[in-house]
Scaffold this active site. Structure first.
Site, PDB file in Angstrom:
ATOM      1  N   SER A 122       9.510   4.771   1.727  1.00  0.00           N
ATOM      2  CA  SER A 122       9.354   4.278   3.103  1.00  0.00           C
ATOM      3  C   SER A 122       9.564   2.761   3.176  1.00  0.00           C
ATOM      4  CB  SER A 122       7.946   4.621   3.600  1.00  0.00           C
ATOM      5  OG  SER A 122       7.704   3.984   4.841  1.00  0.00           O
ATOM      6  N   LYS A 133      10.432   3.950   8.028  1.00  0.00           N
ATOM      7  CA  LYS A 133       9.507   2.818   7.879  1.00  0.00           C
ATOM      8  C   LYS A 133       8.163   3.235   8.491  1.00  0.00           C
ATOM      9  CE  LYS A 133       8.135  -1.608   7.850  1.00  0.00           C
ATOM     10  NZ  LYS A 133       7.567  -2.091   6.573  1.00  0.00           N
ATOM     11  N   CYS A 155      -0.877   0.544   2.024  1.00  0.00           N
ATOM     12  CA  CYS A 155      -0.168  -0.731   2.136  1.00  0.00           C
ATOM     13  C   CYS A 155      -1.108  -1.868   1.755  1.00  0.00           C
ATOM     14  CB  CYS A 155       0.341  -0.941   3.555  1.00  0.00           C
ATOM     15  SG  CYS A 155       1.124  -2.555   3.754  1.00  0.00           S
ATOM     16  N   THR A 204       3.011  -0.242  -3.722  1.00  0.00           N
ATOM     17  CA  THR A 204       3.081  -1.478  -4.507  1.00  0.00           C
ATOM     18  C   THR A 204       1.723  -1.869  -5.085  1.00  0.00           C
ATOM     19  OG1 THR A 204       2.757  -2.751  -2.487  1.00  0.00           O
ATOM     20  CG2 THR A 204       5.029  -2.389  -3.212  1.00  0.00           C
ATOM     21  N   GLY A 219       9.461  -2.565  -7.987  1.00  0.00           N
ATOM     22  CA  GLY A 219      10.626  -2.769  -8.856  1.00  0.00           C
ATOM     23  C   GLY A 219      10.328  -2.401 -10.304  1.00  0.00           C
ATOM     24  N   GLY A 276       8.420   4.241  -8.141  1.00  0.00           N
ATOM     25  CA  GLY A 276       7.966   2.993  -8.745  1.00  0.00           C
ATOM     26  C   GLY A 276       8.990   2.521  -9.770  1.00  0.00           C
ATOM     27  N   GLY A 277       9.869   1.629  -9.342  1.00  0.00           N
ATOM     28  CA  GLY A 277      10.805   0.995 -10.268  1.00  0.00           C
ATOM     29  C   GLY A 277      11.959   1.864 -10.724  1.00  0.00           C
TER      30      GLY A 277
HETATM   31  C1  SIN Z   1       3.805  -0.874   2.375  1.00  0.00           C
HETATM   32  O1  SIN Z   1       3.449  -1.500   1.370  1.00  0.00           O
HETATM   33  O2  SIN Z   1       3.319   0.230   2.643  1.00  0.00           O
HETATM   34  C2  SIN Z   1       4.848  -1.424   3.284  1.00  0.00           C
HETATM   35  C3  SIN Z   1       5.154  -2.853   3.071  1.00  0.00           C
HETATM   36  C4  SIN Z   1       4.784  -3.712   4.246  1.00  0.00           C
HETATM   37  O3  SIN Z   1       5.371  -3.581   5.328  1.00  0.00           O
HETATM   38  O4  SIN Z   1       3.902  -4.570   4.098  1.00  0.00           O
END
Ligand code: SIN
Length: 304
Positions: free
Chosen positions: A18, A46, A142, A204, A232, A258-259
């Site tokens: 996403s 997104k 997020c 992340t 990454g 993931g990466g």
């Molecule tokens: C996310 O980490 O889920 C999306 C990244 C963001 O828009 O901060």
């Protein structure tokens, strides 16, 4: 190469993460060829929130060793505009019929994030009413918005919220987990027990970067949002460990990410239990990476 995922028949196991591939913008950049040879077997939007969001102040990106720290902060037009303006464009691009039927088309997974059970319930209910949407991914992970992370990091809170909202949609519900938690397997199990049809991970890893001007005192964070999320190649081994831990705990399908940069990385995630693999940061370098990895995966499978 075809794979069944939550009742969806997908051409291959590679989808996008996403927020890393804007299909509408990509169509403007690459033209109609994009629709003819869409690189992913399902398209994940997104993150959409109830109200429009501007996102975090700049700077929003930091190039780290082997990765990228983003502090984007979920900018989006909000649910109403997404449904009115983006959904018809996505349906056209992905080849979805008006009733959502998708023979030969690319199923659409809409990613949503809410700051409370009430907000999430409204988002799920609105998506449920739209036949163009095949499945919903709930972002509880997020690191750039406080509330999103809090829900996903605590198994008890995650289960409570999911139980409160699960009845609002009969579509498949994928819960996107955070790696920023003590026991991601416990979060996955809680999601499964509260009605998730699948889990996806990893989002992340929370990270920070200091201003490049090393002389300033006190040293300031570079990113406008203070901290960000690392993605990454730098996080690939963490992703592999967490996907393995989660796949061992749950019976529902797992989307691993993931990466991932090539088919070997995708195969690793599949070998530890992922049903699908999502590609994120690598799509910034190569928007066609999904098709390339799917093709390479096929060669690996034929050779086994
Ligand atoms: C996310 O980490 O889920 C999306 C990244 C963001 O828009 O901060």
């Amino acid at each position: 190469m075809s794979v069944e995922f939550c009742g969806l028949a997908l051409r291959h196991p590679v989808i996008n993460g996403s927020g890393t591939f804007d299909a509408i913008a990509a169509r403007r950049a690459f033209g109609e060829d994009l629709a003819a040879s869409f690189p992913f077997s399902a398209y994940v939007s997104k993150t959409i929130t109830l109200q429009p969001r501007d996102g975090n102040p700049p700077p929003r990106l930091w190039e780290a060793s082997g990765g990228l720290i983003n502090s984007i902060g979920l900018p989006n037009k909000g649910l109403e505009v997404y449904l009115r303006e983006d959904l018809p464009q996505l349906a056209d691009l992905l080849g979805l019929a008006a009733d959502g039927a998708a023979p030969g088309a690319v199923p659409l997974i809409t990613n949503v994030m809410g700051a409370s059970a009430e907000q999430i319930a409204e988002l799920l209910g609105a998506c449920d009413a739209r036949p163009e949407i095949a499945a919903i991914e709930l972002n509880v992970s997020c690191p750039n918005v406080k509330t999103g992370l809090d829900i996903g990091a605590d198994p008890r809170q995650l289960a409570e919220v999911l139980r409160a909202v699960r009845g609002r949609t009969s579509k498949p519900l994928i819960v996107k987990l955070t790696p920023n938690t003590a026991d991601v397997g416990a979060c996955a199990l809680a999601a499964q027990e509260a009605g998730a049809d699948a889990v996806s991970l990893i989002n992340t890893l929370r990270a920070t970067a200091l201003s490049p001007d090393g002389r300033s005192r006190p040293r300031r964070p570079w990113l406008g949002g203070g901290t960000g999320g690392l993605s990454g190649p730098a996080i690939r081994a963490v992703a592999l460990a967490q996907v393995e831990a989660v796949a061992a705990r749950v019976a529902i399908p797992v989307v691993g990410m993931g990466g991932v940069q090539n088919a070997r990385h995708a195969q690793d995630l599949i070998d530890v239990g992922a049903t699908l693999v999502a590609v994120g940061t690598e799509t910034f370098r190569d928007p066609g990476v999904g098709a390339r990895i799917a093709h390479e995966l096929q060669e690996i499978m034929v050779g086994r």
